[in-house]
Design a protein around this motif. Sequence first.
Motif, PDB file in Angstrom:
ATOM      1  N   TYR A 354     -54.622 -14.271 -12.777  1.00 59.00           N
ATOM      2  CA  TYR A 354     -54.920 -12.939 -13.293  1.00 59.00           C
ATOM      3  C   TYR A 354     -54.309 -11.823 -12.435  1.00 59.00           C
ATOM      4  CZ  TYR A 354     -58.077 -15.712 -16.081  1.00 59.00           C
ATOM      5  OH  TYR A 354     -58.577 -16.664 -16.935  1.00 59.00           O
ATOM      6  N   ASP A 355     -53.373 -12.171 -11.571  1.00 61.29           N
ATOM      7  CA  ASP A 355     -52.722 -11.150 -10.732  1.00 61.29           C
ATOM      8  C   ASP A 355     -51.999 -10.109 -11.587  1.00 61.29           C
ATOM      9  OD1 ASP A 355     -53.647 -12.485  -8.531  1.00 61.29           O
ATOM     10  OD2 ASP A 355     -51.678 -13.147  -7.803  1.00 61.29           O
ATOM     11  N   ALA A 356     -51.257 -10.554 -12.598  1.00 60.32           N
ATOM     12  CA  ALA A 356     -50.510  -9.622 -13.447  1.00 60.32           C
ATOM     13  C   ALA A 356     -51.467  -8.732 -14.233  1.00 60.32           C
ATOM     14  CB  ALA A 356     -49.583 -10.386 -14.387  1.00 60.32           C
ATOM     15  N   GLN A 357     -52.546  -9.319 -14.751  1.00 62.22           N
ATOM     16  CA  GLN A 357     -53.528  -8.515 -15.486  1.00 62.22           C
ATOM     17  C   GLN A 357     -54.141  -7.443 -14.596  1.00 62.22           C
ATOM     18  OE1 GLN A 357     -56.563 -10.655 -17.566  1.00 62.22           O
ATOM     19  NE2 GLN A 357     -55.125 -11.807 -18.848  1.00 62.22           N
ATOM     20  N   ASP A 358     -54.527  -7.832 -13.391  1.00 61.32           N
ATOM     21  CA  ASP A 358     -55.170  -6.880 -12.485  1.00 61.32           C
ATOM     22  C   ASP A 358     -54.214  -5.747 -12.103  1.00 61.32           C
ATOM     23  OD1 ASP A 358     -57.428  -8.446 -12.547  1.00 61.32           O
ATOM     24  OD2 ASP A 358     -57.034  -9.459 -10.647  1.00 61.32           O
ATOM     25  N   TYR A 359     -52.958  -6.095 -11.840  1.00 62.29           N
ATOM     26  CA  TYR A 359     -51.977  -5.074 -11.456  1.00 62.29           C
ATOM     27  C   TYR A 359     -51.678  -4.151 -12.630  1.00 62.29           C
ATOM     28  CZ  TYR A 359     -48.111  -3.213  -8.641  1.00 62.29           C
ATOM     29  OH  TYR A 359     -47.283  -2.402  -7.909  1.00 62.29           O
ATOM     30  N   ALA A 360     -51.627  -4.718 -13.839  1.00 60.43           N
ATOM     31  CA  ALA A 360     -51.386  -3.903 -15.031  1.00 60.43           C
ATOM     32  C   ALA A 360     -52.538  -2.937 -15.281  1.00 60.43           C
ATOM     33  CB  ALA A 360     -51.171  -4.804 -16.238  1.00 60.43           C
ATOM     34  N   LYS A 361     -53.766  -3.398 -15.070  1.00 59.30           N
ATOM     35  CA  LYS A 361     -54.921  -2.499 -15.224  1.00 59.30           C
ATOM     36  C   LYS A 361     -54.865  -1.367 -14.209  1.00 59.30           C
ATOM     37  CE  LYS A 361     -58.081  -6.087 -16.928  1.00 59.30           C
ATOM     38  NZ  LYS A 361     -59.257  -6.922 -16.569  1.00 59.30           N
ATOM     39  N   GLU A 362     -54.443  -1.695 -12.973  1.00 53.49           N
ATOM     40  CA  GLU A 362     -54.346  -0.681 -11.926  1.00 53.49           C
ATOM     41  C   GLU A 362     -53.280   0.365 -12.249  1.00 53.49           C
ATOM     42  OE1 GLU A 362     -52.629  -0.395  -7.365  1.00 53.49           O
ATOM     43  OE2 GLU A 362     -53.379  -2.336  -8.085  1.00 53.49           O
ATOM     44  N   LYS A 363     -52.131  -0.097 -12.739  1.00 49.47           N
ATOM     45  CA  LYS A 363     -50.992   0.799 -12.949  1.00 49.47           C
ATOM     46  C   LYS A 363     -50.894   1.347 -14.375  1.00 49.47           C
ATOM     47  CE  LYS A 363     -49.093   0.482  -8.822  1.00 49.47           C
ATOM     48  NZ  LYS A 363     -48.960   1.671  -7.936  1.00 49.47           N
ATOM     49  N   GLY A 364     -51.669   0.791 -15.305  1.00 43.73           N
ATOM     50  CA  GLY A 364     -51.575   1.210 -16.699  1.00 43.73           C
ATOM     51  C   GLY A 364     -51.739   2.701 -16.927  1.00 43.73           C
ATOM     52  N   PRO A 365     -52.775   3.344 -16.349  1.00 41.13           N
ATOM     53  CA  PRO A 365     -52.932   4.787 -16.567  1.00 41.13           C
ATOM     54  C   PRO A 365     -51.743   5.601 -16.064  1.00 41.13           C
ATOM     55  CG  PRO A 365     -54.964   3.826 -15.719  1.00 41.13           C
ATOM     56  CD  PRO A 365     -53.919   2.757 -15.618  1.00 41.13           C
ATOM     57  N   GLU A 366     -51.187   5.201 -14.926  1.00 42.04           N
ATOM     58  CA  GLU A 366     -50.015   5.893 -14.386  1.00 42.04           C
ATOM     59  C   GLU A 366     -48.799   5.686 -15.280  1.00 42.04           C
ATOM     60  OE1 GLU A 366     -47.160   5.757 -10.390  1.00 42.04           O
ATOM     61  OE2 GLU A 366     -49.037   4.636 -10.440  1.00 42.04           O
ATOM     62  N   LEU A 367     -48.675   4.498 -15.831  1.00 42.06           N
ATOM     63  CA  LEU A 367     -47.536   4.171 -16.676  1.00 42.06           C
ATOM     64  C   LEU A 367     -47.665   4.776 -18.067  1.00 42.06           C
ATOM     65  CD1 LEU A 367     -44.903   2.541 -16.907  1.00 42.06           C
ATOM     66  CD2 LEU A 367     -46.278   0.523 -17.418  1.00 42.06           C
ATOM     67  N   GLY A 368     -48.897   4.994 -18.511  1.00 40.96           N
ATOM     68  CA  GLY A 368     -49.101   5.519 -19.854  1.00 40.96           C
ATOM     69  C   GLY A 368     -49.082   4.437 -20.915  1.00 40.96           C
ATOM     70  N   VAL A 369     -49.397   3.208 -20.528  1.00 41.37           N
ATOM     71  CA  VAL A 369     -49.499   2.073 -21.451  1.00 41.37           C
ATOM     72  C   VAL A 369     -50.824   1.377 -21.177  1.00 41.37           C
ATOM     73  CG1 VAL A 369     -48.493  -0.117 -22.199  1.00 41.37           C
ATOM     74  CG2 VAL A 369     -47.003   1.761 -21.509  1.00 41.37           C
ATOM     75  N   ILE A 370     -51.545   1.030 -22.240  1.00 42.24           N
ATOM     76  CA  ILE A 370     -52.851   0.408 -22.077  1.00 42.24           C
ATOM     77  C   ILE A 370     -52.699  -1.113 -22.096  1.00 42.24           C
ATOM     78  CG2 ILE A 370     -55.162   0.112 -23.074  1.00 42.24           C
ATOM     79  CD1 ILE A 370     -54.814   2.920 -24.306  1.00 42.24           C
ATOM     80  N   PRO A 371     -53.021  -1.799 -20.999  1.00 45.04           N
ATOM     81  CA  PRO A 371     -52.945  -3.260 -21.010  1.00 45.04           C
ATOM     82  C   PRO A 371     -54.117  -3.851 -21.787  1.00 45.04           C
ATOM     83  CG  PRO A 371     -53.723  -2.488 -18.871  1.00 45.04           C
ATOM     84  CD  PRO A 371     -53.420  -1.256 -19.683  1.00 45.04           C
ATOM     85  N   VAL A 372     -53.812  -4.844 -22.612  1.00 43.72           N
ATOM     86  CA  VAL A 372     -54.834  -5.552 -23.383  1.00 43.72           C
ATOM     87  C   VAL A 372     -54.889  -6.988 -22.860  1.00 43.72           C
ATOM     88  CG1 VAL A 372     -55.580  -6.307 -25.673  1.00 43.72           C
ATOM     89  CG2 VAL A 372     -54.360  -4.136 -25.410  1.00 43.72           C
ATOM     90  N   PRO A 373     -55.933  -7.344 -22.110  1.00 47.27           N
ATOM     91  CA  PRO A 373     -56.018  -8.717 -21.589  1.00 47.27           C
ATOM     92  C   PRO A 373     -56.044  -9.731 -22.731  1.00 47.27           C
ATOM     93  CG  PRO A 373     -57.620  -7.285 -20.510  1.00 47.27           C
ATOM     94  CD  PRO A 373     -57.069  -6.515 -21.674  1.00 47.27           C
ATOM     95  N   SER A 374     -55.304 -10.804 -22.580  1.00 44.36           N
ATOM     96  CA  SER A 374     -55.254 -11.810 -23.643  1.00 44.36           C
ATOM     97  C   SER A 374     -56.525 -12.647 -23.633  1.00 44.36           C
ATOM     98  CB  SER A 374     -54.035 -12.712 -23.474  1.00 44.36           C
ATOM     99  OG  SER A 374     -54.127 -13.460 -22.274  1.00 44.36           O
TER     100      SER A 374
END
Length: 433
Positions: A354-374
Amino acid sequence: MKFFIAVLSLAAAASAFTTVNTPARSIAANSRIGINGVLLPVSVRTCGTQLEAAKQTPHGGTLVDLILKTDAEKEAAMAKCTKELQLTPRQLCDVELIMNGGFSPLTAFMDESTYKHVVDNVALPGGLIFGLPVVFDTDDEDLQPGDIVLLKDGDRPIATVEFTDKYLPDKAYECKKCYGTSEIEHPGSLMVATERGKYYMGGKVTGLNLPIRDFPCKTPAEVRATLPDDVDVVAFQCRNPVHRAHYELFTRALDDPLVGPGGVVLVHPTCGPTQADDIPGVVRYKTYEVLKEETHNDRTRWEYLPYSMHMAGPREAIQHMMIRKNFGCTHFIIGRDMAGSKSSVTGEDYYGAYDAQDYAKEKGPELGVIPVPSLNLVYTEEEGYVTADEAKERGLHEKKLSGTKFRQMLRGGEDIPEWFAFKSVVKVLRENV
């Protein structure tokens, strides 16, 4: 010798991308600025042209388009060139995404200072998040800053590049920062060590022609023109054939509370170079095409991405989210162990599940994309596909088939259970692999 040197050192280096002032055709975005200058997605685009139909703001606010439109412009650009170079498959993917806007806001291969900044900070020098460096590599001792070079794929002119600098990258450091390891058992580190040239060069790109591929790759502007402008667009990235569990995963993602009503899925597989043991891109493309016909669904769109995989785990997740943002997506499905890889020696995973999921959640607001965990889906005899938690709670009987066993059955001509794989996909794989 090159492999031996790579094993010893993974070489030495620096960084790269020039904020280019050349007149690039672009699609301006209606953007909102959030805290610390972060660009946020807009809910409705109002600029009015067809190519601005998608609701998502391009990364950096403007969708880059460096491709010249007239024969006269192209001839004039080529006339300035003093050298020609053949692009490698990975370079071809990178130059295509620079010139068509997939790597917006990049307009060039990264110069040394930008390369270093991205390696160290996961961001361009101005602070805009960027997952992995995009570099032009070469062993050519004669190439120098100031050279204007014609880049070709076979006989087809693809782009020109005006080189701005040339530097020796610290490849071991680059790999450690980007992939989490400099061990050449990691496929990304192996690629950097043995496929990339000794030098990196920064240089501004002028696009001439898109590559001709066995699989059609629409530009970000073309994909945006097909997307609805009033609902969420959820991207699904994959580099393997889509089986039943994948299909259930990305169609059910539309029911996630993070996704608004009426959302659509953009299935956007990468068809460029990946790991050595992956199924070739052309074969993958064929499986996607038959599956698209078999599962025709108005809420599912299919397009193809000319991207070269690094297997960089968390940082590659950011790169994929950024690219899909430029293609008009507001959300991105983050799978378990996304872009993960194992040691070719020990078989150990380089990243946590879940490293990629956690990093995406951390950076998602800054990136402007909402990560949806599978969802963690399993197949059960009683209810078909349900979440693993539900199967455990209800005591349902799971059915499992490992990837290794699937490949053995495929090669042996055995019947593949339909709960695991689509018949149309299995047929293509048997005919081509």
